[in-house]
Design a protein around this motif. Structure first.
Motif, PDB file in Angstrom:
ATOM      1  N   THR A 256       0.511  -1.148  -0.320  1.00 32.57           N
ATOM      2  CA  THR A 256      -0.054  -0.142   0.369  1.00 32.57           C
ATOM      3  C   THR A 256       0.887   1.112  -0.257  1.00 32.57           C
ATOM      4  O   THR A 256       0.153   2.286  -0.442  1.00 32.57           O
ATOM      5  CB  THR A 256      -0.714  -0.074   1.183  1.00 32.57           C
ATOM      6  N   ALA A 257       1.882   0.909   0.734  1.00 34.86           N
ATOM      7  CA  ALA A 257       3.325   2.276   0.682  1.00 34.86           C
ATOM      8  C   ALA A 257       3.853   2.566  -0.454  1.00 34.86           C
ATOM      9  O   ALA A 257       4.331   3.732  -0.838  1.00 34.86           O
ATOM     10  CB  ALA A 257       3.620   2.174   1.602  1.00 34.86           C
ATOM     11  N   HIS A 258       4.051   1.243  -1.956  1.00 35.84           N
ATOM     12  CA  HIS A 258       4.915   1.739  -2.645  1.00 35.84           C
ATOM     13  C   HIS A 258       4.246   2.708  -3.731  1.00 35.84           C
ATOM     14  O   HIS A 258       5.206   3.244  -4.456  1.00 35.84           O
ATOM     15  CB  HIS A 258       4.703   0.027  -3.624  1.00 35.84           C
ATOM     16  N   LYS A 259       3.189   2.798  -3.865  1.00 35.97           N
ATOM     17  CA  LYS A 259       2.771   3.388  -5.116  1.00 35.97           C
ATOM     18  C   LYS A 259       1.121   3.649  -4.358  1.00 35.97           C
ATOM     19  O   LYS A 259       0.032   4.076  -4.893  1.00 35.97           O
ATOM     20  CB  LYS A 259       1.704   3.465  -6.530  1.00 35.97           C
ATOM     21  N   PRO A 260       0.865   4.732  -3.549  1.00 32.70           N
ATOM     22  CA  PRO A 260      -0.302   4.887  -2.136  1.00 32.70           C
ATOM     23  C   PRO A 260      -1.393   5.873  -3.597  1.00 32.70           C
ATOM     24  O   PRO A 260      -2.593   5.828  -3.394  1.00 32.70           O
ATOM     25  CB  PRO A 260       0.364   6.539  -1.287  1.00 32.70           C
ATOM     26  N   TRP A 261      -1.005   6.760  -4.797  1.00 34.53           N
ATOM     27  CA  TRP A 261      -1.957   6.911  -5.344  1.00 34.53           C
ATOM     28  C   TRP A 261      -2.766   6.315  -6.187  1.00 34.53           C
ATOM     29  O   TRP A 261      -3.526   6.684  -6.769  1.00 34.53           O
ATOM     30  CB  TRP A 261      -1.188   7.606  -6.423  1.00 34.53           C
ATOM     31  N   LEU A 262      -2.224   4.904  -6.099  1.00 37.32           N
ATOM     32  CA  LEU A 262      -3.465   4.166  -6.887  1.00 37.32           C
ATOM     33  C   LEU A 262      -4.727   4.024  -6.989  1.00 37.32           C
ATOM     34  O   LEU A 262      -4.920   3.571  -5.561  1.00 37.32           O
ATOM     35  CB  LEU A 262      -2.634   2.990  -7.335  1.00 37.32           C
ATOM     36  N   VAL A 263      -5.320   4.313  -8.004  1.00 41.57           N
ATOM     37  CA  VAL A 263      -7.113   4.007  -7.645  1.00 41.57           C
ATOM     38  C   VAL A 263      -7.369   2.891  -8.568  1.00 41.57           C
ATOM     39  O   VAL A 263      -8.827   3.023  -9.117  1.00 41.57           O
ATOM     40  CB  VAL A 263      -7.970   4.900  -7.819  1.00 41.57           C
ATOM     41  N   ASP A 264      -6.885   2.457  -9.091  1.00 45.37           N
ATOM     42  CA  ASP A 264      -7.052   1.223 -10.236  1.00 45.37           C
ATOM     43  C   ASP A 264      -7.858   0.059  -9.273  1.00 45.37           C
ATOM     44  O   ASP A 264      -7.587   0.093  -8.503  1.00 45.37           O
ATOM     45  CB  ASP A 264      -6.029   0.993 -10.888  1.00 45.37           C
ATOM     46  N   ARG A 265      -8.315  -0.682 -10.256  1.00 40.09           N
ATOM     47  CA  ARG A 265      -9.070  -1.959  -9.758  1.00 40.09           C
ATOM     48  C   ARG A 265      -8.899  -3.234  -9.466  1.00 40.09           C
ATOM     49  O   ARG A 265      -8.532  -4.367  -9.826  1.00 40.09           O
ATOM     50  CB  ARG A 265     -10.624  -1.995 -10.557  1.00 40.09           C
ATOM     51  N   THR A 266      -7.247  -3.485  -8.952  1.00 44.37           N
ATOM     52  CA  THR A 266      -6.277  -3.901  -8.327  1.00 44.37           C
ATOM     53  C   THR A 266      -6.511  -5.147  -7.839  1.00 44.37           C
ATOM     54  O   THR A 266      -7.436  -4.714  -6.789  1.00 44.37           O
ATOM     55  CB  THR A 266      -4.619  -3.373  -8.388  1.00 44.37           C
ATOM     56  N   GLU A 267      -5.952  -6.180  -7.991  1.00 40.89           N
ATOM     57  CA  GLU A 267      -7.110  -7.215  -7.055  1.00 40.89           C
ATOM     58  C   GLU A 267      -5.612  -7.800  -6.151  1.00 40.89           C
ATOM     59  O   GLU A 267      -5.445  -8.746  -5.742  1.00 40.89           O
ATOM     60  CB  GLU A 267      -7.325  -8.347  -8.153  1.00 40.89           C
ATOM     61  N   GLU A 268      -4.193  -6.868  -5.866  1.00 38.26           N
ATOM     62  CA  GLU A 268      -3.657  -6.905  -4.838  1.00 38.26           C
ATOM     63  C   GLU A 268      -4.231  -7.724  -3.380  1.00 38.26           C
ATOM     64  O   GLU A 268      -5.453  -6.767  -3.223  1.00 38.26           O
ATOM     65  CB  GLU A 268      -3.244  -5.593  -4.488  1.00 38.26           C
ATOM     66  N   GLY A 269      -3.917  -8.368  -2.473  1.00 36.89           N
ATOM     67  CA  GLY A 269      -4.220  -9.386  -1.689  1.00 36.89           C
ATOM     68  C   GLY A 269      -4.918  -8.008  -0.376  1.00 36.89           C
ATOM     69  O   GLY A 269      -4.250  -7.042  -0.721  1.00 36.89           O
ATOM     70  N   VAL A 270      -5.932  -8.218   0.397  1.00 36.79           N
ATOM     71  CA  VAL A 270      -6.125  -6.907   0.924  1.00 36.79           C
ATOM     72  C   VAL A 270      -5.410  -7.057   2.905  1.00 36.79           C
ATOM     73  O   VAL A 270      -5.125  -8.864   2.216  1.00 36.79           O
ATOM     74  CB  VAL A 270      -7.793  -7.799   2.044  1.00 36.79           C
ATOM     75  N   ASN A 271      -5.086  -6.296   2.860  1.00 37.92           N
ATOM     76  CA  ASN A 271      -3.726  -6.254   3.913  1.00 37.92           C
ATOM     77  C   ASN A 271      -4.219  -5.137   4.799  1.00 37.92           C
ATOM     78  O   ASN A 271      -3.726  -4.021   4.831  1.00 37.92           O
ATOM     79  CB  ASN A 271      -2.257  -5.972   3.207  1.00 37.92           C
ATOM     80  N   LEU A 272      -5.351  -5.782   5.897  1.00 40.23           N
ATOM     81  CA  LEU A 272      -6.007  -4.481   6.900  1.00 40.23           C
ATOM     82  C   LEU A 272      -4.619  -4.001   7.760  1.00 40.23           C
ATOM     83  O   LEU A 272      -4.970  -3.018   7.862  1.00 40.23           O
ATOM     84  CB  LEU A 272      -7.136  -5.350   7.906  1.00 40.23           C
ATOM     85  N   GLN A 273      -3.548  -4.895   8.463  1.00 42.91           N
ATOM     86  CA  GLN A 273      -2.427  -3.987   8.916  1.00 42.91           C
ATOM     87  C   GLN A 273      -1.551  -3.528   8.188  1.00 42.91           C
ATOM     88  O   GLN A 273      -1.214  -2.619   8.763  1.00 42.91           O
ATOM     89  CB  GLN A 273      -1.496  -5.860   9.622  1.00 42.91           C
ATOM     90  N   ALA A 274      -1.483  -3.390   6.659  1.00 47.02           N
ATOM     91  CA  ALA A 274      -0.167  -2.749   6.264  1.00 47.02           C
ATOM     92  C   ALA A 274      -0.962  -1.159   6.019  1.00 47.02           C
ATOM     93  O   ALA A 274      -0.446  -0.121   6.457  1.00 47.02           O
ATOM     94  CB  ALA A 274       0.078  -2.643   4.759  1.00 47.02           C
ATOM     95  N   GLN A 275      -2.466  -2.107   5.884  1.00 47.81           N
ATOM     96  CA  GLN A 275      -3.362   0.337   6.389  1.00 47.81           C
ATOM     97  C   GLN A 275      -2.832   0.719   7.720  1.00 47.81           C
ATOM     98  O   GLN A 275      -3.254   1.842   7.463  1.00 47.81           O
ATOM     99  CB  GLN A 275      -4.267  -0.004   5.795  1.00 47.81           C
ATOM    100  N   VAL A 276      -3.177  -0.062   8.733  1.00 54.91           N
ATOM    101  CA  VAL A 276      -3.052  -0.033   9.631  1.00 54.91           C
ATOM    102  C   VAL A 276      -1.387   1.073   9.997  1.00 54.91           C
ATOM    103  O   VAL A 276      -1.283   2.128  10.937  1.00 54.91           O
ATOM    104  CB  VAL A 276      -3.309  -0.629  10.618  1.00 54.91           C
ATOM    105  N   ASN A 277      -0.379   0.620   9.303  1.00 57.58           N
ATOM    106  CA  ASN A 277       0.605   0.582   9.647  1.00 57.58           C
ATOM    107  C   ASN A 277       0.809   2.239   9.112  1.00 57.58           C
ATOM    108  O   ASN A 277       1.759   2.890  10.127  1.00 57.58           O
ATOM    109  CB  ASN A 277       2.275  -0.197   9.244  1.00 57.58           C
TER     110      ASN A 277
END
Length: 333
Positions: A256-277
């Motif tokens: 999530t912090a690599h390219k935080p601006w991405l708004v496409d419909r990417t199917e990268e896995g859900v990662n709740l901890q990454a958002q928290v951090n």
């Protein structure tokens, strides 16, 4: 004893004074088809929100189209003049301050920063159209006593190619609206904006790349902030203006912090901890800085029960662990 009493009172006044200076603990309040209702705002109060961005939209067909379509019956209620007024009234009734932040949407989600006209005639048409769009909502902001007005969002090519236009436009906005002004510059644009001296805040949409790891830790993310933070503070010092994060947020997904601006419909896995951090790191780095005024989370949907959740990899922190992170920091600041 009298001297001690005076010293104690002075210290108490200083402490109380420091508590009064709070950050703009904001959310980007997403427009809907319907009127906002008290239940929508109760959730903001529970989050300890002090400010909300209300976002009317204008629409453009493609990157080189000069006509902005706005305030029509075909738009959602919250995107129109009437809707903005209703949202602001309800927010103000609940002592939540407002930033009116008109935005442009280009068909298929093209990036507004790339919007550029092909010839002088089209530039003139765009300038006239944008002036009508922005002054319409500047008048709404004045009529509703909104605390902040954002004169544009991520319009790099428009700003760079027509700096004289923006200077005179700011003057026209000042004639209509008497509150504080900012502009929402993209994270890689803000240092080249030529008119910060004419505004009250340096506005930045804070999607800075911080780490290429799948789940970076908070300490690593804070380290990733250091060069960006230094540059932001230098801009604040240069222009003698506080910085606002007119948007900030991270998707609940891997990397999530690599390219935080991405708004496409990417199917990268859900990662709740990454958002928290990532949320924790941004609060820890900025919310104690006096040159930093606060920010607006991207983004918050009025219908909370339907938003976000543990299977969602989008930006909203709603019904995710990151929501509690926001609540704790907003309560503290």
């Amino acid at each position: 004893m009298k001297k001690l009493a005076v010293v104690f009172i002075c210290l108490l006044q200083l402490q109380c004074g420091s508590k009064v200076v709070r950050k703009m603990n904001g959310v980007s309040f997403v427009a809907t088809r319907d009127k906002a209702v008290q239940e929508n705002v109760d959730l903001l109060k529970d989050l300890h929100v002090s400010h909300a961005a209300v976002m009317p939209f204008g629409f453009i067909r493609q990157l080189d189209s000069p006509e902005i379509i706005f305030n029509t019956d075909r738009q959602w209620f919250g995107e129109t003049r009437q809707g903005v007024m209703q949202y602001i009234e309800l927010l103000h009734e609940n002592r939540i301050k407002v930033m009116v932040k008109p935005q442009i949407w280009i068909w298929k989600g093209e990036f507004t920063g790339n919007m550029k006209m092909a010839n002088e005639e089209d530039w003139s048409v765009l300038e006239d159209s944008y002036e009508k769009f922005i002054l319409t909502y500047a008048s709404v902001a004045e009529e509703s006593k909104a605390e902040i007005f954002c004169i544009g969002t991520e319009l790099e090519q428009f700003v760079q190619h027509r700096p004289g236009y923006w200077k005179q436009l700011i003057g026209k906005i000042r004639n209509v609206y008497k509150g504080k002004l900012t502009y929402a510059a993209n994270w890689d644009e803000y240092s080249r904006v030529p008119f910060w001296s004419s505004l009250d805040y340096i506005g930045v949409d804070a999607y800075f790349p911080l780490s290429d790891k799948k789940t970076p830790g908070t300490d690593e993310l804070r380290e990733g902030w250091q060069p960006w933070k230094k540059a932001l503070q230098e801009q604040s010092n240069l222009h003698k203006k506080q910085v606002i994060f007119t948007e900030f947020g991270y998707r609940s997904m891997d990397y999530t912090a690599h390219k935080p601006w991405l708004v496409d419909r990417t199917e990268e896995g859900v990662n709740l901890q990454a958002q928290v951090n990532a949320k924790t790191a941004i609060f820890e780095e900025f919310w104690r800085e006096d040159w930093f005024a606060g920010g607006f989370i991207w983004k918050w949907f009025p219908y909370h029960e339907k938003a976000g959740g543990s299977n969602d990899n989008r930006f909203t922190p709603q019904n995710k662990p990151a929501e509690e992170v926001i609540r704790s920091y907003y309560k503290a600041f």
